[in-house]
Design a protein around this motif. Sequence first.
Motif, PDB file in Angstrom:
ATOM      1  N   LEU A  41       0.842  -1.195   0.000  1.00 45.50           N
ATOM      2  CA  LEU A  41       0.000   0.000   0.000  1.00 45.50           C
ATOM      3  C   LEU A  41       0.876   1.243   0.000  1.00 45.50           C
ATOM      4  O   LEU A  41       1.990   1.225   0.511  1.00 45.50           O
ATOM      5  CB  LEU A  41      -0.906   0.024   1.235  1.00 45.50           C
ATOM      6  CG  LEU A  41      -1.893  -1.131   1.361  1.00 45.50           C
ATOM      7  CD1 LEU A  41      -2.595  -1.079   2.705  1.00 45.50           C
ATOM      8  CD2 LEU A  41      -2.908  -1.093   0.230  1.00 45.50           C
ATOM      9  N   TYR A  43       1.344   5.134   1.199  1.00 47.75           N
ATOM     10  CA  TYR A  43       0.951   6.117   2.206  1.00 47.75           C
ATOM     11  C   TYR A  43       1.605   7.444   1.876  1.00 47.75           C
ATOM     12  O   TYR A  43       2.698   7.491   1.307  1.00 47.75           O
ATOM     13  CB  TYR A  43       1.401   5.672   3.599  1.00 47.75           C
ATOM     14  CG  TYR A  43       0.733   4.416   4.078  1.00 47.75           C
ATOM     15  CD1 TYR A  43      -0.348   4.481   4.950  1.00 47.75           C
ATOM     16  CD2 TYR A  43       1.189   3.163   3.667  1.00 47.75           C
ATOM     17  CE1 TYR A  43      -0.966   3.322   5.407  1.00 47.75           C
ATOM     18  CE2 TYR A  43       0.573   2.002   4.113  1.00 47.75           C
ATOM     19  CZ  TYR A  43      -0.495   2.091   4.982  1.00 47.75           C
ATOM     20  OH  TYR A  43      -1.100   0.947   5.424  1.00 47.75           O
ATOM     21  N   ASN A  56      -1.215   9.671   5.846  1.00 53.45           N
ATOM     22  CA  ASN A  56      -2.503   9.267   5.297  1.00 53.45           C
ATOM     23  C   ASN A  56      -2.330   8.053   4.403  1.00 53.45           C
ATOM     24  O   ASN A  56      -1.308   7.908   3.729  1.00 53.45           O
ATOM     25  CB  ASN A  56      -3.116  10.381   4.453  1.00 53.45           C
ATOM     26  CG  ASN A  56      -3.515  11.560   5.272  1.00 53.45           C
ATOM     27  OD1 ASN A  56      -2.759  12.523   5.352  1.00 53.45           O
ATOM     28  ND2 ASN A  56      -4.660  11.508   5.890  1.00 53.45           N
ATOM     29  N   LYS A  57      -3.360   7.225   4.382  1.00 48.57           N
ATOM     30  CA  LYS A  57      -3.386   6.049   3.509  1.00 48.57           C
ATOM     31  C   LYS A  57      -3.891   6.462   2.156  1.00 48.57           C
ATOM     32  O   LYS A  57      -4.688   7.331   2.005  1.00 48.57           O
ATOM     33  CB  LYS A  57      -4.297   5.007   4.132  1.00 48.57           C
ATOM     34  CG  LYS A  57      -4.151   3.648   3.546  1.00 48.57           C
ATOM     35  CD  LYS A  57      -4.969   2.709   4.402  1.00 48.57           C
ATOM     36  CE  LYS A  57      -4.753   1.285   3.987  1.00 48.57           C
ATOM     37  NZ  LYS A  57      -5.571   0.384   4.767  1.00 48.57           N
TER      38      LYS A  57
END
Length: 57
Positions: A41, A43, A56-57
């Motif tokens: 992911l 970020y 923040n993602k």
Amino acid sequence: MMVDNFKDMALQSDPAAQHRIIESADLFRGTNEIMIRHDGLVYRLKITRQGKLILNK
């Protein structure tokens, strides 16, 4: 190479614990925002106008 900027520091409460300290200036290199890939992911790590860090993602 950034390895020279890493410093190990023992916590006073636990002398056996070691933590790597990285200066934010070394990460951001003059920008206010960087992207970090973790576990597939992406970020966003940002420095606010007040000098705080927001992730923040």
